[in-house]
Design an enzyme around this catalytic site. Structure first.
Site, short mmCIF file in Angstrom:
data_model
loop_
_atom_site.label_atom_id
_atom_site.label_comp_id
_atom_site.label_asym_id
_atom_site.label_seq_id
_atom_site.Cartn_x
_atom_site.Cartn_y
_atom_site.Cartn_z
N HIS A 111 6.27 -6.87 -1.98
CA HIS A 111 5.68 -5.83 -1.13
C HIS A 111 4.31 -6.27 -0.62
O HIS A 111 3.98 -6.12 0.57
CB HIS A 111 5.58 -4.53 -1.92
N GLU A 112 3.49 -6.81 -1.52
CA GLU A 112 2.15 -7.25 -1.11
C GLU A 112 2.22 -8.44 -0.16
O GLU A 112 1.43 -8.54 0.79
CB GLU A 112 1.31 -7.58 -2.35
N HIS A 172 2.79 -7.21 3.29
CA HIS A 172 1.56 -6.80 3.97
C HIS A 172 0.87 -8.01 4.60
O HIS A 172 0.35 -7.93 5.72
CB HIS A 172 0.61 -6.14 2.98
#
Length: 313
Positions: A130-131, A134
């Site tokens: 998920h990071e 980003h």
């Protein structure tokens, strides 16, 4: 569509900043406000990542100090087609994580010790994916600029409040508002900026969940992690984030309260909505547990996970 919405929201935030400047000082005030915003964005572009990591007391880890975690991030970065980011650990009991950096070549991911104690290996992989999403989407830069402009609007609003209280009776052609009007600007402008900032944050979180699930190739890993994080942030306060709430939107879960309400005043989408979208991606039923069921490079039996070294050891 998410990218178009983000662009429109950013444009709206910048327009709000210029409008506040014009209301305070006319056309000259608008120009000064926009120049001020540009200067702040340049500073944030080069320094915001290191400032955030220092504020959180993050320590960088490598193949020697945290071999499994670093190896995990390296493999996920390869899946995403990204350069290897720097990896940090934050000694904080609240389970959470964030990414920062002005571009993929100068990026970092950080996880708290609480996150690594709470989640299993697959779930940690889901969070790191998920990071990395980003970073891949350049959300770290978008959110840094958003926070900078929102902060600048608040600074202008404070000036407007001061001017309205102590200089509102003067007849100044550069100021189209009276004292009462400037006080209203001081109250309403930061509220508008906050709403736009939160809307951008929620949009980028949904997109990062989607791309992150594709990076780790198992949406249920992230869904299971979000389910645990939702409970963890509710029960364990993050005092560092409480002291500086302006960076709350950077985290995978709201560090301030852990509220799951998907409304105008939430920095994050509802966890139940996020989990439902991930379950839909995985083709899983929309009820029951969210525990991952598929095998992968960080999977194993419950007994194996208990005896295996954690990736931060």
């Amino acid at each position: 569509m998410n990218y178009v919405r983000t662009g429109l929201l950013l444009a709206g935030l910048t327009a709000l900043f210029g409008a506040v400047g014009m209301m305070i000082g006319g056309q000259q005030g608008m120009i000064i406000a926009l120049l001020f915003a540009a200067a702040m964005n340049v500073f944030a572009y080069w320094n915001a990542d290191s400032m955030l990591l220092r504020m959180r007391g993050a320590r960088q880890v490598d193949d020697r100090t945290a071999p499994e975690l670093v190896s995990m991030v390296r493999e996920l970065a390869g899946n995403a087609g990204l350069p290897m980011p720097k990896v940090y650990v934050i000694d904080n009991p609240q389970p959470n994580a964030f990414a920062t950096g002005r571009n993929p070549e100068n990026a970092a991911v950080a996880a708290t010790s609480g996150l690594m104690q709470l989640l299993d290996r697959n779930e940690i992989a889901g969070v790191m994916a998920h990071e990395l999403a980003h970073i891949k989407n350049r959300d770290t830069l978008t959110m840094t600029i958003t926070a900078t402009i929102a902060g600048a609007i608040s600074a202008l609003a404070n000036f407007a409040m001061f001017a309205g209280m102590f200089g509102g009776g003067r007849n100044d052609n550069n100021n189209p508002l009276g004292g009462l009007g400037m006080i209203l600007v001081a109250i309403l402008a930061p509220l508008g900026a906050m709403l736009v900032q939160m809307a951008i944050s929620r949009t980028r979180e949904y997109e990062a969940d989607k791309i992150g699930a594709e990076i780790c190739r198992h949406p249920m890993w992230l869904a299971s992690a979000l389910n645990k994080l939702d409970k963890g942030v509710r029960s364990i306060p993050n005092m560092d984030a409480e002291r500086n709430p302006a960076t709350a939107h950077m985290y995978i879960a709201n560090p301030l309260s852990g509220k799951g309400v998907d409304n105008l005043f939430s920095t994050h989408p509802s966890m139940s909505n996020r989990i439902a979208k991930l379950r839909e991606m995985a083709g899983a039923p929309q009820s029951g547990t969210t525990a991952p069921t598929k095998s992968g490079p960080w999977s194993g039996s419950a007994k194996e996970r208990r005896v295996r070294r954690r990736p931060w050891n």
